[in-house]
Write an enzyme that holds these catalytic residues in place. Structure first.
Site, mmCIF file in Angstrom:
data_model
loop_
_atom_site.group_PDB
_atom_site.id
_atom_site.type_symbol
_atom_site.label_atom_id
_atom_site.label_comp_id
_atom_site.label_asym_id
_atom_site.label_seq_id
_atom_site.Cartn_x
_atom_site.Cartn_y
_atom_site.Cartn_z
ATOM 1 N N ARG A 18 -1.786 -5.014 3.178
ATOM 2 C CA ARG A 18 -1.657 -4.201 4.258
ATOM 3 C C ARG A 18 -0.194 -4.367 4.902
ATOM 4 O O ARG A 18 0.538 -3.540 5.222
ATOM 5 C CB ARG A 18 -2.727 -4.610 5.486
ATOM 6 C CG ARG A 18 -2.300 -3.920 6.751
ATOM 7 C CD ARG A 18 -3.474 -4.459 7.807
ATOM 8 N NE ARG A 18 -3.078 -3.741 9.200
ATOM 9 C CZ ARG A 18 -2.900 -4.301 10.177
ATOM 10 N NH1 ARG A 18 -3.199 -5.612 10.584
ATOM 11 N NH2 ARG A 18 -2.726 -3.711 11.454
ATOM 12 N N ASP A 50 -8.095 -7.925 12.030
ATOM 13 C CA ASP A 50 -9.614 -7.671 11.938
ATOM 14 C C ASP A 50 -10.687 -8.789 11.466
ATOM 15 O O ASP A 50 -11.520 -8.352 11.837
ATOM 16 C CB ASP A 50 -9.560 -6.430 10.678
ATOM 17 C CG ASP A 50 -9.465 -5.022 11.480
ATOM 18 O OD1 ASP A 50 -9.017 -4.916 12.567
ATOM 19 O OD2 ASP A 50 -9.045 -4.252 10.491
ATOM 20 N N PHE A 100 -14.407 -3.055 0.622
ATOM 21 C CA PHE A 100 -15.250 -1.715 0.626
ATOM 22 C C PHE A 100 -15.313 -1.335 -0.916
ATOM 23 O O PHE A 100 -16.101 -0.511 -1.486
ATOM 24 C CB PHE A 100 -15.165 -0.878 1.567
ATOM 25 C CG PHE A 100 -15.164 -1.375 2.925
ATOM 26 C CD1 PHE A 100 -16.274 -2.400 3.480
ATOM 27 C CD2 PHE A 100 -14.156 -0.748 4.048
ATOM 28 C CE1 PHE A 100 -15.808 -2.871 4.741
ATOM 29 C CE2 PHE A 100 -13.880 -1.621 4.972
ATOM 30 C CZ PHE A 100 -15.031 -2.517 5.546
ATOM 31 N N ARG A 126 0.653 -1.251 0.061
ATOM 32 C CA ARG A 126 -0.066 0.000 -0.026
ATOM 33 C C ARG A 126 0.678 1.268 -0.100
ATOM 34 O O ARG A 126 0.539 2.271 -0.445
ATOM 35 C CB ARG A 126 -0.870 -0.019 1.108
ATOM 36 C CG ARG A 126 -0.310 -0.024 2.558
ATOM 37 C CD ARG A 126 -1.390 -0.369 3.638
ATOM 38 N NE ARG A 126 -0.557 -0.867 4.771
ATOM 39 C CZ ARG A 126 -1.064 -0.267 5.969
ATOM 40 N NH1 ARG A 126 -2.286 0.650 5.899
ATOM 41 N NH2 ARG A 126 -0.533 -0.763 7.123
ATOM 42 N N SER A 173 -4.486 4.609 5.798
ATOM 43 C CA SER A 173 -4.324 3.131 5.421
ATOM 44 C C SER A 173 -4.037 3.230 4.187
ATOM 45 O O SER A 173 -3.352 2.108 3.586
ATOM 46 C CB SER A 173 -5.608 2.413 5.793
ATOM 47 O OG SER A 173 -6.130 2.222 7.087
ATOM 48 N N HIS A 227 -5.538 -3.777 1.765
ATOM 49 C CA HIS A 227 -5.997 -4.723 2.500
ATOM 50 C C HIS A 227 -6.515 -5.880 2.193
ATOM 51 O O HIS A 227 -7.536 -6.328 2.865
ATOM 52 C CB HIS A 227 -6.821 -4.153 3.858
ATOM 53 C CG HIS A 227 -6.079 -3.073 4.573
ATOM 54 N ND1 HIS A 227 -5.291 -1.878 4.037
ATOM 55 C CD2 HIS A 227 -6.037 -3.056 6.029
ATOM 56 C CE1 HIS A 227 -4.895 -1.184 5.069
ATOM 57 N NE2 HIS A 227 -5.161 -1.676 6.273
ATOM 58 N N GLU A 257 -18.903 4.739 0.359
ATOM 59 C CA GLU A 257 -18.314 3.953 -0.767
ATOM 60 C C GLU A 257 -19.048 4.219 -2.059
ATOM 61 O O GLU A 257 -18.620 4.359 -3.153
ATOM 62 C CB GLU A 257 -17.706 2.698 -0.381
ATOM 63 C CG GLU A 257 -16.916 2.437 0.711
ATOM 64 C CD GLU A 257 -17.336 2.496 1.969
ATOM 65 O OE1 GLU A 257 -18.600 2.534 2.069
ATOM 66 O OE2 GLU A 257 -16.734 2.623 3.145
#
Lengths: 282, 317
Positions: free
Chosen positions: B170, B120, B86, B13, B40, B112, B61
């Site tokens: 990530r 998560d 998302f 990322r 992020s 991610h 989104e």
């Protein structure tokens, strides 16, 4: 084509309504009710209010843009675009037929001039219009963005994401209109999922809210002119436009039954008898 | 086996963030949108340099994807940023109608992705996104393998006209590709030429394939390793050439075995040159909380799983 006076706009609206009924009759499918209800608005927009170029550039830089979010009222959109000069009106006879550029719902996929985004799956058009309006601001382009949405369509949650975004970000080059006809497929909006006070809702979200009678040409022209004067003042403009579904064809008026139903031959004749041919049938 | 070493580890990322900044410097039409995940997505440097070309959309989104589609109409090249979950599943219809069907020049940039999101858990660990995106006609799907490749891919998609899904991750992972590489969309990268088996890997699994190749070499197995960073359009020529040469194939991806890279390669091979295949992928299940390393091991995505798959498929030649 620009029509300066409201008398000519009313005559054009009659022609567009004839086209709508004939198009839906010929393929025995499509959505006449909402199309007839929004005819006066779209005629006013394309023949008087908007500064636009029928030679058509997708990026629309330097011209006003329109986005139809409730894409199922494609018959009115297609007829208005044809009479505006985007393509020959003879193409209207291909509506909803195989290999046509006039798909059931508007699309860029078949490269039909005048269409800038696909719509039909509801709730997306306000976001698209905001994006186009933001691009205009970034490009220092002073022209405006217009959009039209169904009232039932407001049940889609994405509208409220968009409604929250635009005022917060001062998207004040946008004039959105809700077609408040109070009808949806399963019945009156008040019975299906009530919208309650749309004025209060959009005001609370930060819009500059206006009202208009969408089936009175003088009224809708005046409202759109007024809306233009309200742009550039830090708020997006929202017109809550009262219309009657099926306007102009007596047996269709005010009923959700003609949302997505085609007339039979006898009903076609009955409808055309009520609508004068003014600018030439396709 | 060609030697690959690394002196540093970075997250892919961050490669996206660096690539976005450079793409923004190269073309003033590049704009960025983010749904409340600026940190992020590593977008801070772009925002600092181009504050007027960044749009914070909040946690919305669907609005973001369709606004991006609208921005293209004014000639902008919008990059949307949020987690892979998302970026795809949550907004599938928005992408389908307003981006793919409308053929808008939107770059959907998704961080991610996969199990390596870690702690998560499954709500955020999408393993179906490659499948969702590759099914859309006209959508280009890219899953780079390290920092440098992600940076190069980000710059390349800004110069490419059409909708793109760019998937990255990530965790911090080895940086082993060249910092000055030219990224060619749709062109596979030959990591190691070999004769006994073809290993096609994408994303974080490329490094695992290299580790597997080293172990296999010790046992006298000469593995060909090819990095398929562009899942769609697939470099069919490279895949067919390698499969014909080695006669057996292993695919590796941090994704469900349904809908991913392996499925695309299986379809290609079965209609051209049927070849024994094994799939190193998640076996049609959701993930769970854990560290990336724990999860890759538990769900069968580390180098030892690739070694086992190679041995199994070679017996079927």
């Amino acid at each position: 084509m620009i029509l300066e006076n409201n008398f000519d706009l009313k005559r054009m609206a009659s022609q567009v309504r004839r086209d709508i009924v004939r198009m839906v009759y010929e393929c025995q499918s499509g959505h006449p009710g909402g199309s007839l209800g929004c005819t006066d608005y779209l005629v006013a927009l394309y023949f008087k209010i908007m500064k636009h170029d029928p030679s058509f550039n997708m990026d629309g830089i330097g011209e006003d843009l329109f986005f139809l979010s409730n894409g199922h009222i494609s018959p009115v959109f297609y007829s208005v675009l044809a009479h505006s000069g985007y393509y020959d009106k003879s193409e209207l006879k291909t509506f909803r037929k195989l290999n046509s550029r006039l798909q059931g719902h508007p699309t860029t996929h078949e490269h039909l001039p005048g269409i800038r985004i696909a719509s039909g799956s509801l709730g997306q058009g306000m976001s698209v219009a905001i994006g186009a309006a933001l691009a205009k601001k970034m490009n220092k382009d002073q022209s405006l963005v217009f959009s039209l949405h169904g009232d039932g369509e407001l049940q889609e949650g994405q509208n409220w994401e968009a409604a929250m975004f635009a005022p917060f970000n001062k998207v004040d080059n946008l004039i959105s209109t809700i077609d408040v006809n109070g009808q949806q497929i399963d019945g009156p909006t008040d019975k299906v999922l009530g919208l309650l006070d749309l004025h209060e809702k959009f005001s609370a979200f930060g819009w500059d809210v206006m009202h208009a009678d969408g089936n009175d040409m003088d009224g809708i022209v005046a409202a759109l002119e007024e809306a233009k004067t309200r742009t550039g003042k830090g708020k997006p403009v929202m017109i809550l436009m009262k219309t009657e579904m099926g306007k102009g064809v007596d047996y269709m008026e005010g009923s959700h039954k003609w949302h997505g139903t085609a007339p039979n031959e006898q009903q076609l004749v009955q409808a055309l008898n009520q609508l004068e041919e003014t600018y030439g049938d396709y | 086996m060609k030697k690959y070493t690394y002196t540093e580890s970075k997250d892919t990322r961050s490669g996206f963030g660096a690539g976005l900044l450079e793409a923004g410097r190269k073309n003033k039409e590049v704009v960025a949108l983010c749904a409340d995940l600026v940190g992020s997505l590593k977008m801070a440097d772009f925002i600092k340099e181009f504050p007027d070309r960044f749009i914070q959309v909040g946690i919305a989104e669907a609005n973001m994807i369709c606004m991006a589609a609208g921005l293209t109409i004014g000639g902008k090249i919008p990059f949307t940023g949020t987690f892979a979950n998302f970026s795809t599943g949550r907004v599938y219809d928005q992408i389908r109608q307003s981006v793919a069907y409308s053929n808008k020049n939107v770059k959907i940039c998704a961080s991610h992705a996969g199990l390596t999101l870690g702690e998560d858990g499954a709500t955020h660990q999408i393993l179906e996104d490659i499948g969702l995106m590759k099914m859309l006609p006209g959508m280009t799907v890219i899953n780079p393998c390290d920092y440098n490749q992600t940076k190069a891919a980000t710059i390349a998609i800004a110069e490419f006209e059409g909708p793109v899904y760019l998937r990255f991750g990530r965790p911090v992972v080895p940086v082993f590709t060249s910092p000055d590489q030219k990224f060619e969309i749709g062109k596979a990268w030959m990591v190691n030429e070999g004769a006994d088996v073809s290993i096609f890997a994408t994303g974080h699994m490329v490094w695992q394939a290299i580790l597997a190749g080293e172990k296999l070499a010790e046992e006298g197995i000469d593995a060909e390793i090819i990095n398929i960073h562009t899942i769609k359009p697939l470099d069919e020529k490279a895949v067919l050439k390698s499969a014909k040469k080695t006669g057996c194939v292993v695919t590796c991806e941090e994704h469900n075995r349904y809908g991913g890279l392996g499925e695309s390669i299986a379809q290609l091979l079965s209609t051209n040159t049927p070849t024994p295949m094994e799939f190193v992928a998640v076996n049609d299940t959701f993930g769970e909380s854990g560290t990336p390393e724990q999860l890759m091991k538990k769900y069968g995505l580390d180098s030892s799983n690739i070694v086992d798959a190679v041995k199994k498929v070679m017996k079927r030649k």
